[in-house]
Design a protein around this motif. Sequence first.
Motif, PDB file in Angstrom:
ATOM      1  N   THR A  46      -9.411  -2.747  -6.911  1.00 44.15           N
ATOM      2  CA  THR A  46     -10.376  -3.787  -6.801  1.00 44.15           C
ATOM      3  C   THR A  46     -11.316  -4.174  -7.857  1.00 44.15           C
ATOM      4  OG1 THR A  46     -10.436  -2.858  -4.439  1.00 44.15           O
ATOM      5  CG2 THR A  46     -11.965  -4.460  -4.821  1.00 44.15           C
ATOM      6  N   ALA A  47     -11.668  -2.973  -8.549  1.00 49.31           N
ATOM      7  CA  ALA A  47     -12.597  -3.146  -9.829  1.00 49.31           C
ATOM      8  C   ALA A  47     -11.818  -3.979 -11.138  1.00 49.31           C
ATOM      9  CB  ALA A  47     -13.317  -2.071 -10.245  1.00 49.31           C
ATOM     10  N   MET A  48     -10.728  -3.716 -11.191  1.00 49.76           N
ATOM     11  CA  MET A  48      -9.990  -4.266 -12.228  1.00 49.76           C
ATOM     12  C   MET A  48      -9.444  -5.692 -12.008  1.00 49.76           C
ATOM     13  SD  MET A  48      -6.978  -1.364 -12.808  1.00 49.76           S
ATOM     14  CE  MET A  48      -7.674   0.519 -13.559  1.00 49.76           C
ATOM     15  N   GLY A  49      -9.568  -6.218 -10.604  1.00 47.71           N
ATOM     16  CA  GLY A  49      -9.384  -7.493 -10.369  1.00 47.71           C
ATOM     17  C   GLY A  49      -8.087  -7.619  -9.792  1.00 47.71           C
ATOM     18  N   CYS A  50      -7.503  -6.706  -9.200  1.00 45.54           N
ATOM     19  CA  CYS A  50      -6.085  -6.817  -8.650  1.00 45.54           C
ATOM     20  C   CYS A  50      -6.393  -7.479  -7.419  1.00 45.54           C
ATOM     21  CB  CYS A  50      -5.495  -5.731  -8.197  1.00 45.54           C
ATOM     22  SG  CYS A  50      -3.802  -5.255  -7.776  1.00 45.54           S
ATOM     23  N   ASP A  51      -5.346  -8.491  -7.133  1.00 42.16           N
ATOM     24  CA  ASP A  51      -5.240  -9.195  -5.790  1.00 42.16           C
ATOM     25  C   ASP A  51      -4.943  -8.818  -4.646  1.00 42.16           C
ATOM     26  OD1 ASP A  51      -5.892 -12.090  -7.538  1.00 42.16           O
ATOM     27  OD2 ASP A  51      -3.735 -11.359  -8.265  1.00 42.16           O
ATOM     28  N   SER A  52      -4.052  -8.068  -4.728  1.00 41.52           N
ATOM     29  CA  SER A  52      -3.595  -7.396  -3.245  1.00 41.52           C
ATOM     30  C   SER A  52      -3.302  -5.924  -3.454  1.00 41.52           C
ATOM     31  CB  SER A  52      -2.569  -8.408  -2.471  1.00 41.52           C
ATOM     32  OG  SER A  52      -3.079  -9.618  -2.198  1.00 41.52           O
ATOM     33  N   GLY A  53      -3.200  -5.222  -2.039  1.00 40.79           N
ATOM     34  CA  GLY A  53      -2.669  -3.579  -2.339  1.00 40.79           C
ATOM     35  C   GLY A  53      -1.830  -3.454  -1.004  1.00 40.79           C
ATOM     36  N   GLN A  54      -1.161  -2.589  -1.222  1.00 36.94           N
ATOM     37  CA  GLN A  54      -0.218  -1.921  -0.483  1.00 36.94           C
ATOM     38  C   GLN A  54      -0.043  -0.375  -0.299  1.00 36.94           C
ATOM     39  OE1 GLN A  54       3.631  -3.984  -0.918  1.00 36.94           O
ATOM     40  NE2 GLN A  54       3.991  -3.851   1.356  1.00 36.94           N
ATOM     41  N   GLY A  55      -0.163   0.255   0.747  1.00 37.01           N
ATOM     42  CA  GLY A  55       0.024   1.697   0.423  1.00 37.01           C
ATOM     43  C   GLY A  55      -0.593   2.610   1.589  1.00 37.01           C
ATOM     44  N   PHE A  56      -0.065   3.840   1.729  1.00 36.33           N
ATOM     45  CA  PHE A  56      -0.533   4.513   3.013  1.00 36.33           C
ATOM     46  C   PHE A  56      -1.713   4.507   3.172  1.00 36.33           C
ATOM     47  CE2 PHE A  56       3.799   7.091   2.261  1.00 36.33           C
ATOM     48  CZ  PHE A  56       4.573   6.040   2.703  1.00 36.33           C
ATOM     49  N   HIS A  57      -2.871   4.696   2.299  1.00 32.01           N
ATOM     50  CA  HIS A  57      -3.988   4.514   2.362  1.00 32.01           C
ATOM     51  C   HIS A  57      -4.573   3.203   3.150  1.00 32.01           C
ATOM     52  CE1 HIS A  57      -8.303   5.479   2.099  1.00 32.01           C
ATOM     53  NE2 HIS A  57      -8.729   4.390   1.244  1.00 32.01           N
ATOM     54  N   LEU A  58      -3.895   2.151   3.014  1.00 32.63           N
ATOM     55  CA  LEU A  58      -4.366   1.037   3.680  1.00 32.63           C
ATOM     56  C   LEU A  58      -3.782   0.809   5.049  1.00 32.63           C
ATOM     57  CD1 LEU A  58      -4.146  -1.257   0.474  1.00 32.63           C
ATOM     58  CD2 LEU A  58      -6.211  -0.914   1.753  1.00 32.63           C
ATOM     59  N   HIS A  59      -2.316   0.617   4.949  1.00 32.13           N
ATOM     60  CA  HIS A  59      -1.553   0.573   6.127  1.00 32.13           C
ATOM     61  C   HIS A  59       0.000   1.112   6.049  1.00 32.13           C
ATOM     62  CE1 HIS A  59      -4.482  -1.714   8.289  1.00 32.13           C
ATOM     63  NE2 HIS A  59      -4.548  -2.611   7.116  1.00 32.13           N
ATOM     64  N   ARG A  60       0.280   2.168   6.999  1.00 35.48           N
ATOM     65  CA  ARG A  60       1.706   2.667   6.899  1.00 35.48           C
ATOM     66  C   ARG A  60       2.562   1.416   7.374  1.00 35.48           C
ATOM     67  NH1 ARG A  60       3.158   7.778   5.645  1.00 35.48           N
ATOM     68  NH2 ARG A  60       1.173   9.044   5.096  1.00 35.48           N
ATOM     69  N   PRO A  61       4.116   1.219   6.953  1.00 35.00           N
ATOM     70  CA  PRO A  61       4.719   0.379   7.872  1.00 35.00           C
ATOM     71  C   PRO A  61       4.815   0.774   9.300  1.00 35.00           C
ATOM     72  CG  PRO A  61       5.763   1.566   5.752  1.00 35.00           C
ATOM     73  CD  PRO A  61       4.603   2.084   5.938  1.00 35.00           C
ATOM     74  N   MET A  62       4.749  -0.418   9.975  1.00 32.88           N
ATOM     75  CA  MET A  62       4.511  -0.408  11.374  1.00 32.88           C
ATOM     76  C   MET A  62       5.457  -1.331  12.220  1.00 32.88           C
ATOM     77  SD  MET A  62       0.987  -2.002  11.442  1.00 32.88           S
ATOM     78  CE  MET A  62       0.098  -1.165   9.987  1.00 32.88           C
ATOM     79  N   SER A  63       5.523  -1.444  13.422  1.00 31.62           N
ATOM     80  CA  SER A  63       6.150  -2.314  14.310  1.00 31.62           C
ATOM     81  C   SER A  63       5.376  -3.733  14.219  1.00 31.62           C
ATOM     82  CB  SER A  63       6.172  -1.921  15.629  1.00 31.62           C
ATOM     83  OG  SER A  63       4.712  -1.869  16.278  1.00 31.62           O
ATOM     84  N   ALA A  64       6.249  -4.747  14.328  1.00 31.29           N
ATOM     85  CA  ALA A  64       5.714  -6.171  14.472  1.00 31.29           C
ATOM     86  C   ALA A  64       4.571  -6.342  15.390  1.00 31.29           C
ATOM     87  CB  ALA A  64       6.564  -7.146  14.796  1.00 31.29           C
ATOM     88  N   GLU A  65       4.600  -5.582  16.628  1.00 33.72           N
ATOM     89  CA  GLU A  65       3.614  -5.776  17.557  1.00 33.72           C
ATOM     90  C   GLU A  65       2.137  -5.049  16.987  1.00 33.72           C
ATOM     91  OE1 GLU A  65       6.899  -4.387  18.408  1.00 33.72           O
ATOM     92  OE2 GLU A  65       7.333  -6.320  19.143  1.00 33.72           O
ATOM     93  N   ALA A  66       2.338  -3.985  16.371  1.00 36.81           N
ATOM     94  CA  ALA A  66       1.258  -3.214  15.705  1.00 36.81           C
ATOM     95  C   ALA A  66       0.563  -4.128  14.617  1.00 36.81           C
ATOM     96  CB  ALA A  66       1.495  -1.835  15.297  1.00 36.81           C
ATOM     97  N   VAL A  67       1.543  -4.862  13.799  1.00 34.47           N
ATOM     98  CA  VAL A  67       1.032  -5.940  12.897  1.00 34.47           C
ATOM     99  C   VAL A  67       0.164  -7.052  13.659  1.00 34.47           C
ATOM    100  CG1 VAL A  67       1.265  -7.995  11.288  1.00 34.47           C
ATOM    101  CG2 VAL A  67       2.898  -5.536  11.038  1.00 34.47           C
TER     102      VAL A  67
END
Length: 290
Positions: free
Chosen positions: A248-269
């Motif tokens: 975030t400090a480096m100015g990266c636009d978006s992130g993905q990863g287990f710390h944010l969200h694991r892959p999940m069902s469409a309903e969970a999204v």
Amino acid sequence: EHGADGSAEIAWFTSDLDSAATERLELASDLRRAIDNDGLSIAYQPKVNLKTGQIDGVEALARWAHPTRGYVSPAQFIDVAERTGLIRPLTLWVVDSAIRQAAEWEKTGCDISVAVNLSTVVMQEESLARHIIDRCREHEVPGHRLTLEITESQMMGDLERSSGILALFDAAGMRVSIDDFGTGYSSLAQLKGLPVDEVKIDRGFVTHLARDADDRAITEAILKMAKSLRLHVVAEGIEDQTSLDLLTAMGCDSGQGFHLHRPMSAEAVGVLLRRQDPSIPTVLPLRHAR
Ligand code: C2E
Ligand code: MG
Ligand code: MG
Ligand code: MG
């Protein structure tokens, strides 16, 4: 047969190869059946905008619950699919399901782009690209609601052909993302002139960001270069808060990863999207009509 010249070893080695080949053949025929009978599913992993904290996209990841082996990893079955030609029907299945889901999200006013991973073969077949574009039209999914993730090495393999296919996607308004960036042999400079919208920094550099100064230097360099080319940058494989804060400090636009969200069902999204925008209505789970 078992001479002192090592033929016993050769026999052992050969039968080992045979069993690997047999296993692949078996997996391939099971996979064929799964593709034909809706034995596959998709898990969606959110991409989070690091400036707003909102989910701005999801990545469709193929899942296969094998009737006797349990979950087979994509690394394994995508490899089998690519070796046996099943990658074509598999990709068509994933694309069709993801586009139907994207249509559902579009109808309910969800502001996200759905990403699908494309293999090399797809990047070599113009007909597949056209199929994807036609499917979106059929389901009234605006181009920007679909993102195509292509790995760096797949793209650079046959750059001339790839750029022709990317141009088709671009003309349809779709987003193009370079996956696993940093692991191939290309440089961002080679992306200049290609209709690329997004770069995903490979998780190999991201996961150990908090404790590896070299990874931090590489990530910063990719970010700086990508920014100057006006590319949207996603960091994949964020596993802890320190890495998230650094990115975030480096100015990266978006992130993905287990710390944010694991892959999940469409309903969970759907639940997460409604939480961030309560005006999104609840919809019945989408049935995969064939
Ligand atoms: P990818 O496109 O780079 O997808 C990211 C992979 O990293 C996914 O693994 C995801 O579950 C995993 N991942 C996400 N966050 C983290 C994290 O914080 N830590 C760790 N250790 N891993 C994380 P998955 O689902 O096993 O997929 C592996 C690869 O298989 C994908 O890599 C993609 O190249 C391929 N793949 C998956 N689905 C498809 C598909 O439908 N078509 C094609 N052609 N390839 C696919
Ligand atoms: Mg991907
Ligand atoms: Mg574009
Ligand atoms: Mg990746």
